[in-house]
Write an enzyme that holds these catalytic residues in place. Structure first.
Site: not given
Ligand SMILES: NC(=O)c1ccc[n+]([C@@H]2O[C@H](COP(=O)([O-])OP(=O)(O)OC[C@H]3O[C@@H](n4cnc5c(N)ncnc54)[C@H](O)[C@@H]3O)[C@@H](O)[C@H]2O)c1
Length: 448
Positions: A121, A154, A210, A214, A255, A266, A269, A334
């Protein structure tokens, strides 16, 4: 198809496992060696229903592999997914350092056409930054290699992530190039069989979509919390008001549950980042700021009830806390409301005996060992010698507890329920003092 996914967190791992499940060859890259070692051993670093089975079967079949080798990742996939974290910066804007680091890595190692798909995001304009980072890195190498950048935000929900990915409401593709639309259409074809789910648009609109989704969901929650606070003061019952308004199809039942605030990785932030984005283009986002303010206040609500009930005498008291994850069916802590509550209780000199079906390890990781936190193996064990029960997460197995046992085990028959799990009348009949959100009881006390 060959796919590389940078970031093996909630989004990266689910995306990788689901894309492998339909037959693709997926390589997941992460810089966290511990995480990758676990995944290679078949251990899943997070709790997400159905994920373990999917990761294990696809790893065994050889369609899903894990590495910390960035060059190998860039070499593997035609599709290079970015699914790394975008946490808030000091001022609340999205920190893009991980996204840009991946873009540079791709530029450093690519030797033929790549399509870079951004799933993280990210604020509007990030695709341009990714493109520049790759171009600049290629320039340093003296190379000119074609690539495309696509925005593919996503929308999965933690707790239902596999289903959301396999049967998405929509797949948003932001692109400026018909070639990438066709490539992504082919990639998503297995998830697009029942009806057309692809929504193709320009890149900036996709990036904004996105945040819009949210922010809209966060608005619904803060609106209902605001109304619940009002209902309390007016002697109305928010649960009935919810049914009354939800029956209007323009509003809907989903909701609009009041509670002790939204958390997770999400909404908080993303609303903050949107406020910063608005400020950066000279727009004062009054509504978005209010969503934040209402939510911050709501996260303090349970503690305010506790203070009111115990007349500020909390020092030395022990509280059973049921539910630590920010929502059920995840272990994600979180921005969880439980954290605000526990930290307030600790600051006031109270102790916490906590239980969560999945987030115990994560709580231990976040807070470490401390004298005022005891992590209990069952929800009943958390009640032992506690002064009151506080509920922060609506896990299914909290919904029909043994109330007689709760009464027996607590020093006082009092429950502070941040998720409105029970009927206030029934609780009164059972002899409990029951504090819920916007359901009347607490108003009477406020007045008395
Ligand atoms: N968690 C959710 O429900 C959700 C839903 C939709 C969108 N998102 C978005 O998706 C993104 C990821 O969210 P998440 O919850 O999966 O995060 P997360 O913190 O669970 O995972 C992120 C991963 O990226 C890795 N990383 C960081 N730098 C890297 C690099 N240079 N190369 C390879 N890996 C690297 C970290 O070590 C970590 O394992 C965010 O932008 C979030 O806002 C999250």
């Amino acid at each position: 198809m060959k796919i590389t996914i940078f970031g093996s967190g909630y989004v990266g791992l689910v995306t990788g496992a689901c894309l492998a499940e339909v037959g693709n060859e997926v390589l997941c890259v992460d810089i966290d060696t511990r995480k990758i070692d676990m995944l290679k051993r078949g251990e899943i670093p997070i709790y997400e229903p159905g994920l373990e089975a999917l990761v294990l079967s696809n790893s065994q079949s050889g369609r899903l592999a894990f590495t910390t080798d960035i060059a190998a990742g860039v070499a593997h996939g035609l599709f290079q997914f970015i699914a790394v974290g975008t946490p808030p910066d000091e001022d609340g804007s999205a920190d893009l350092q991980y996204v840009t680091a991946v873009a540079k890595s791709i530029g450093e190692h690519m030797d033929s056409y790549r399509i870079i798909v951004n799933k993280s995001t990210v604020p509007v304009g990030t695709a341009d930054k990714v493109r520049s980072a790759v171009e600049n890195t290629l320039k340093v190498r003296g190379k000119s290699i074609e690539f495309d950048v696509v925005s593919n935000p996503e929308f999965l929900k933690e707790g239902a992530a596999i289903d959301d990915f396999m049967k998405p409401d929509r797949v948003v593709i932001g692109t400026d190039n018909p070639r990438t639309t066709e490539l992504l259409r082919a990639l998503y074809a297995p998830f697009n069989r029942n009806h057309e789910r692809l929504v193709v648009m320009d890149i900036r609109s996709a990036e904004l979509t996105k945040y819009a989704a949210n922010a809209m969901l966060a608005t619904k929650i803060s609106f209902m919390n605001e109304l619940a606070n009002l209902a309390e003061r007016l002697g109305a019952d928010i649960a009935q008001v919810r049914l009354g308004i939800g029956s209007d199809p323009r509003i809907g039942y989903h909701f609009i549950y009041p509670g002790c605030g939204y958390g997770g990785s999400c909404f908080p932030k993303d609303v903050q980042a949107m406020i910063r984005t608005a400020a950066s283009v000279g727009y004062d986002s009054t509504l978005l700021q209010s969503i934040e303010t209402v939510n911050a206040r709501q996260k303090n609500k349970l503690f305010a009830y506790i203070q009111q009930h115990f007349k500020g005498d909390i020092q030395g008291k022990t509280f059973a806390v049921w539910g630590l994850a920010f929502k059920p069916k995840t272990d994600d802590m979180r921005e969880a409301p439980s954290r605000v509550l526990m930290e307030s209780l600790w600051a006031a000199g109270a102790k916490v005996q906590a239980y969560d079906p999945e987030a115990m390890d994560e709580t231990q990781r976040v807070y470490g060992d401390r004298d005022d936190l005891q992590l209990c193996g069952t929800k009943e064990a958390a009640l032992k010698n506690a002064d009151a029960l506080v509920i922060c997460t609506e896990w299914q197995n909290f919904r029909a507890p043994d109330f007689d046992l709760i009464k027996q085990m607590l020093h006082q028959a009092v429950i502070f329920d941040g998720r409105n799990l029970f009927e206030p009348k029934r609780m009164e009949q059972k002899g409990f003092e029951y504090y819920a959100i916007g359901r009347g009881k607490s108003v009477l006390r406020e007045k008395s």
